[in-house]
Scaffold this active site. Structure first.
Site, PDB file in Angstrom:
ATOM      1  N   ARG A 289       0.706  -1.260  -0.174  1.00 15.98           N
ATOM      2  CA  ARG A 289      -0.184  -0.033   0.002  1.00 15.98           C
ATOM      3  C   ARG A 289       0.709   1.171  -0.109  1.00 15.98           C
ATOM      4  O   ARG A 289       0.678   2.141  -0.803  1.00 15.98           O
ATOM      5  CB  ARG A 289      -0.921  -0.013   1.245  1.00 15.98           C
ATOM      6  CG  ARG A 289      -1.821   1.209   1.242  1.00 15.98           C
ATOM      7  CD  ARG A 289      -2.311   1.904   0.149  1.00 15.98           C
ATOM      8  NE  ARG A 289      -3.410   0.869  -0.503  1.00 15.98           N
ATOM      9  CZ  ARG A 289      -3.504   0.709  -1.790  1.00 15.98           C
ATOM     10  NH1 ARG A 289      -3.117   1.781  -2.637  1.00 15.98           N
ATOM     11  NH2 ARG A 289      -4.186  -0.173  -2.382  1.00 15.98           N
TER      12      ARG A 289
ATOM     13  N   LYS B 177       2.579  24.787  -3.478  1.00 12.47           N
ATOM     14  CA  LYS B 177       1.326  24.041  -3.079  1.00 12.47           C
ATOM     15  C   LYS B 177       1.386  22.541  -3.326  1.00 12.47           C
ATOM     16  O   LYS B 177       0.735  22.004  -4.054  1.00 12.47           O
ATOM     17  CB  LYS B 177       0.051  24.572  -3.933  1.00 12.47           C
ATOM     18  CG  LYS B 177      -0.160  26.148  -3.769  1.00 12.47           C
ATOM     19  CD  LYS B 177      -1.114  26.694  -4.775  1.00 12.47           C
ATOM     20  CE  LYS B 177      -0.998  27.960  -4.531  1.00 12.47           C
ATOM     21  NZ  LYS B 177      -2.243  28.727  -5.423  1.00 12.47           N
TER      22      LYS B 177
ATOM     23  N   LYS C 228       5.251  38.496  -2.136  1.00 10.39           N
ATOM     24  CA  LYS C 228       3.735  38.252  -2.734  1.00 10.39           C
ATOM     25  C   LYS C 228       2.928  39.345  -2.068  1.00 10.39           C
ATOM     26  O   LYS C 228       3.207  40.311  -1.423  1.00 10.39           O
ATOM     27  CB  LYS C 228       3.353  36.853  -2.468  1.00 10.39           C
ATOM     28  CG  LYS C 228       4.318  35.900  -3.347  1.00 10.39           C
ATOM     29  CD  LYS C 228       3.523  34.383  -2.980  1.00 10.39           C
ATOM     30  CE  LYS C 228       2.239  34.140  -3.427  1.00 10.39           C
ATOM     31  NZ  LYS C 228       2.215  34.101  -4.802  1.00 10.39           N
TER      32      LYS C 228
ATOM     33  N   GLU D 123       5.558  39.743  -7.099  1.00 10.99           N
ATOM     34  CA  GLU D 123       4.108  39.458  -7.450  1.00 10.99           C
ATOM     35  C   GLU D 123       3.489  41.026  -7.519  1.00 10.99           C
ATOM     36  O   GLU D 123       3.285  41.556  -6.795  1.00 10.99           O
ATOM     37  CB  GLU D 123       3.555  38.699  -6.763  1.00 10.99           C
ATOM     38  CG  GLU D 123       1.765  38.540  -7.217  1.00 10.99           C
ATOM     39  CD  GLU D 123       1.166  37.673  -6.010  1.00 10.99           C
ATOM     40  OE1 GLU D 123       0.890  36.318  -6.360  1.00 10.99           O
ATOM     41  OE2 GLU D 123       0.777  38.313  -5.060  1.00 10.99           O
TER      42      GLU D 123
ATOM     43  N   ASP E 118      -0.093  38.297 -11.646  1.00 12.43           N
ATOM     44  CA  ASP E 118      -1.121  37.608 -10.846  1.00 12.43           C
ATOM     45  C   ASP E 118      -2.534  37.708 -11.297  1.00 12.43           C
ATOM     46  O   ASP E 118      -2.974  38.635 -11.163  1.00 12.43           O
ATOM     47  CB  ASP E 118      -0.860  37.517  -9.324  1.00 12.43           C
ATOM     48  CG  ASP E 118      -1.787  36.534  -8.580  1.00 12.43           C
ATOM     49  OD1 ASP E 118      -1.877  35.300  -9.023  1.00 12.43           O
ATOM     50  OD2 ASP E 118      -2.512  37.068  -7.571  1.00 12.43           O
TER      51      ASP E 118
END
Length: 298
Positions: free
Chosen positions: A102, A137, A169, A203, A224
């Site tokens: 697994r 992410k 950002k 950004e 963005d």
């Protein structure tokens, strides 16, 4: 062939943690049902077409449970395969193979799903100059494996972590704005403090922010959630003074149009945060008497 850059200590930690989670006090089912001297062979087979990533990770899991298991991959990471293809084979103590099954499947299915999704994005921008890259992410603890899977799919990696490059950002800029610090001044001040090898990216989410950012001396500017028309305008305003990265809401339906705007880089969070695990199965044949199929069950 994709060269693996998964650090050995990171892979070891991932496997040890996963095995401890899955069998903290052993595999009571196999110990109750399977004779200790039973031997099994198994094939890792594709239930659907895709791109392989994690073949050596699959092998490493098997060896972590029992170094005596014979395990080998039939195709290299980055290879395209069809439904029904055999991707790897294992042979050894049946209890050990079943205990490793697994965890080995979870990792190779996850990685191959990312590679397959990534390849679709790369194919969608073929013929343009745009480079598809991943983001941070990622699944906590699995970043090194998932970044390898992105490379297996033909794309590139963004910064590995917060320690690798400067990327200011929207929330960074919001803090500066609250203190009344102009963005251009902040960039110039940061550049003075940074080493000459550190990449500096900022950004923006509005056209009017582009000139102050670029003129302050960034290496990359991230546009963005710009529409394609705004991206064309943004690329023209930057005029080659920095790399232009498009980010935000990129999908397979929109990525080709984004690439056609002339941006240099397209970052896609969906490569890792939304990729579906690929359907692969481990089919085990116990040599003594019985044949049993084990695929993507519990």
């Amino acid at each position: 062939m994709i060269d693996s850059t998964i650090p050995a200590h990171v892979l070891r930690r991932v496997i040890e943690t996963a095995l401890e989670e899955d069998a903290p006090w052993g595999d009571v089912t196999s110990e109750a049902f399977i004779p200790a001297d039973a031997v099994a062979t198994a094939t890792l087979s594709a239930r659907e077409p895709g791109v392989l990533a994690g073949g050596q990770v699959f092998v490493a899991v098997m060896h972590a449970v029992d170094p005596a298991i014979e395990a080998s991959v039939a195709v290299e990471d980055g290879a395209v395969f069809a439904a029904g293809d055999v991707l790897a084979t294992v042979s050894g103590c049946a209890r050990a193979v079943l205990r490793a099954e697994r965890v080995a499947l979870n990792l190779v299915q996850r990685m191959s799903g990312i590679a397959t999704t990534t390849a679709a994005y790369v194919d969608a921008v073929a013929g343009t100059a745009a480079r598809i890259v991943d983001t941070r992410k990622t699944t906590p603890g699995l970043r090194a494996l998932e970044r390898h899977a992105v490379r297996a799919g033909g794309a590139h990696n963004h910064r590995t972590s917060l320690s690798d490059a400067v990327l200011a950002k929207d929330n960074h800029l919001a803090v500066l704005a609250a203190r009344g610090v102009p963005i251009g001044d902040a960039i110039r001040s940061a550049r003075e403090r940074l080493g000459h090898t550190v990449h500096l990216e900022v950004e923006v989410d509005r056209i009017d922010q582009i000139e102050p950012v670029v003129s302050a001396g960034v290496d990359t500017i991230m546009l963005d959630n710009f529409s394609p028309a705004m991206l064309v305008e943004g690329v023209a305003l930057v005029a080659g003074r920095a790399l232009v990265e498009a980010s935000g809401g990129v999908t397979l339906d929109t990525v080709a149009e984004i690439a056609a705007t002339g941006v240099d880089v397209i970052s896609v969070g969906a490569l890792t945060h939304s990729a579906r695990a690929l359907d692969l199965g481990l089919d085990v044949v116990v040599r003594e008497r019985a044949t049993a199929g084990f695929s993507a069950g519990a």
